[in-house]
Design a protein around this motif. Structure first.
Motif, PDB file in Angstrom:
ATOM      1  N   LYS A   1      -1.630  -4.600  -6.517  1.00 54.70           N
ATOM      2  CA  LYS A   1      -0.257  -4.646  -5.995  1.00 54.70           C
ATOM      3  C   LYS A   1      -0.141  -5.749  -4.939  1.00 54.70           C
ATOM      4  O   LYS A   1       0.282  -5.501  -3.794  1.00 54.70           O
ATOM      5  CB  LYS A   1       0.167  -3.282  -5.453  1.00 54.70           C
ATOM      6  CG  LYS A   1       0.293  -2.209  -6.538  1.00 54.70           C
ATOM      7  CD  LYS A   1       0.839  -0.925  -5.994  1.00 54.70           C
ATOM      8  CE  LYS A   1       1.054   0.097  -7.103  1.00 54.70           C
ATOM      9  NZ  LYS A   1      -0.187   0.511  -7.778  1.00 54.70           N
TER      10      LYS A   1
ATOM     11  N   ARG B   1       2.655   4.737  -5.315  1.00 52.32           N
ATOM     12  CA  ARG B   1       1.881   5.595  -6.212  1.00 52.32           C
ATOM     13  C   ARG B   1       2.313   5.482  -7.665  1.00 52.32           C
ATOM     14  O   ARG B   1       2.066   6.392  -8.463  1.00 52.32           O
ATOM     15  CB  ARG B   1       1.956   7.040  -5.731  1.00 52.32           C
ATOM     16  CG  ARG B   1       1.411   7.226  -4.316  1.00 52.32           C
ATOM     17  CD  ARG B   1       1.415   8.678  -3.905  1.00 52.32           C
ATOM     18  NE  ARG B   1       0.934   8.843  -2.538  1.00 52.32           N
ATOM     19  CZ  ARG B   1      -0.327   8.895  -2.198  1.00 52.32           C
ATOM     20  NH1 ARG B   1      -1.262   8.789  -3.110  1.00 52.32           N
ATOM     21  NH2 ARG B   1      -0.681   9.064  -0.938  1.00 52.32           N
ATOM     22  N   PHE B   2       2.976   4.386  -8.010  1.00 52.34           N
ATOM     23  CA  PHE B   2       3.367   4.178  -9.392  1.00 52.34           C
ATOM     24  C   PHE B   2       3.043   2.743  -9.770  1.00 52.34           C
ATOM     25  O   PHE B   2       2.867   1.891  -8.895  1.00 52.34           O
ATOM     26  CB  PHE B   2       4.861   4.463  -9.595  1.00 52.34           C
ATOM     27  CG  PHE B   2       5.772   3.750  -8.640  1.00 52.34           C
ATOM     28  CD1 PHE B   2       6.176   4.361  -7.454  1.00 52.34           C
ATOM     29  CD2 PHE B   2       6.227   2.469  -8.901  1.00 52.34           C
ATOM     30  CE1 PHE B   2       7.007   3.717  -6.558  1.00 52.34           C
ATOM     31  CE2 PHE B   2       7.058   1.811  -8.021  1.00 52.34           C
ATOM     32  CZ  PHE B   2       7.455   2.431  -6.842  1.00 52.34           C
ATOM     33  N   SER B   3       2.979   2.481 -11.071  1.00 51.88           N
ATOM     34  CA  SER B   3       2.712   1.128 -11.534  1.00 51.88           C
ATOM     35  C   SER B   3       3.902   0.230 -11.265  1.00 51.88           C
ATOM     36  O   SER B   3       5.054   0.648 -11.406  1.00 51.88           O
ATOM     37  CB  SER B   3       2.411   1.140 -13.036  1.00 51.88           C
ATOM     38  OG  SER B   3       1.255   1.899 -13.297  1.00 51.88           O
TER      39      SER B   3
ATOM     40  N   SER C   1       0.847  -1.190   0.000  1.00 55.22           N
ATOM     41  CA  SER C   1       0.000   0.000   0.000  1.00 55.22           C
ATOM     42  C   SER C   1       0.884   1.241   0.000  1.00 55.22           C
ATOM     43  O   SER C   1       2.025   1.190   0.465  1.00 55.22           O
ATOM     44  CB  SER C   1      -0.922   0.011   1.219  1.00 55.22           C
ATOM     45  OG  SER C   1      -0.172   0.005   2.410  1.00 55.22           O
ATOM     46  N   GLY C   2       0.362   2.317  -0.545  1.00 50.21           N
ATOM     47  CA  GLY C   2       1.109   3.563  -0.543  1.00 50.21           C
ATOM     48  C   GLY C   2       2.070   3.734  -1.703  1.00 50.21           C
ATOM     49  O   GLY C   2       2.759   4.755  -1.790  1.00 50.21           O
TER      50      GLY C   2
END
Length: 110
Positions: A75, A28-30, A25-26
Motif C-alpha cells: 500500500k 484492512r482492504f485491498s 497503514s491501517g
C-alpha cells in the motif's frame, strides 16, 4: 486507525528531480487505485497522476516528466518527478483507498 503519510518534498531548481513517496497503514482492504494530487497557491486541487490495474493516467502537463508507481501489497505509491518546472510548485497529496495524507510541499524555484 488509518494513516497516510507523504514524504520527499522540498526545494529544487528548475530542471531538477524529486521522488515523492507515500505509505498507508491501517487499511484492512485491498486497494487498487492510488493517486497523487497537488494544490498550488490560490488554485484548486488537481489530479497529477493515478494508477490502477486497468489504467495509468497523467495530467497533460506532467506526462513524460513524471512517473507513478505503486506496491499494492505494501500500500505504497511513489511519484518520480523529473525536469521540474516552477509551475509544478504546490502541496502534493497522495490518496490510497480513499484516504489522503497531510501533503508534502514541492517548490521549484531558482
Amino acid at each position: 486507525q488509518v494513516q497516510v503519510a507523504e514524504s520527499g518534498g522540498g526545494l529544487v531548481q528548475p530542471g531538477g528531480s524529486l521522488r515523492l513517496s507515500c505509505a498507508a497503514s491501517g487499511i484492512r482492504f485491498s486497494v487498487d487505485s492510488m493517486g497523487w494530487y497537488r494544490q498550488a497557491p490560490g488554485k484548486q486541487r488537481e489530479l497529477v497522476a493515478s494508477i490502477s490495474e486497468s489504467a495509468t493516467i497523467y495530467k497533460d502537463s506532467v506526462r513524460g516528466r513524471f512517473t507513478i508507481s505503486r506496491d499494492v501489497d505494501m500500500k505504497t505509491v511513489n511519484l518520480q518527478m523529473n525536469n521540474l518546472k516552477p509551475e509544478d510548485t504546490g502541496v502534493y497529496y497522495c490518496r490510497i483507498g480513499g484516504y489522503e495524507g497531510q501533503g508534502t510541499q514541492v517548490t521549484v524555484s531558482s
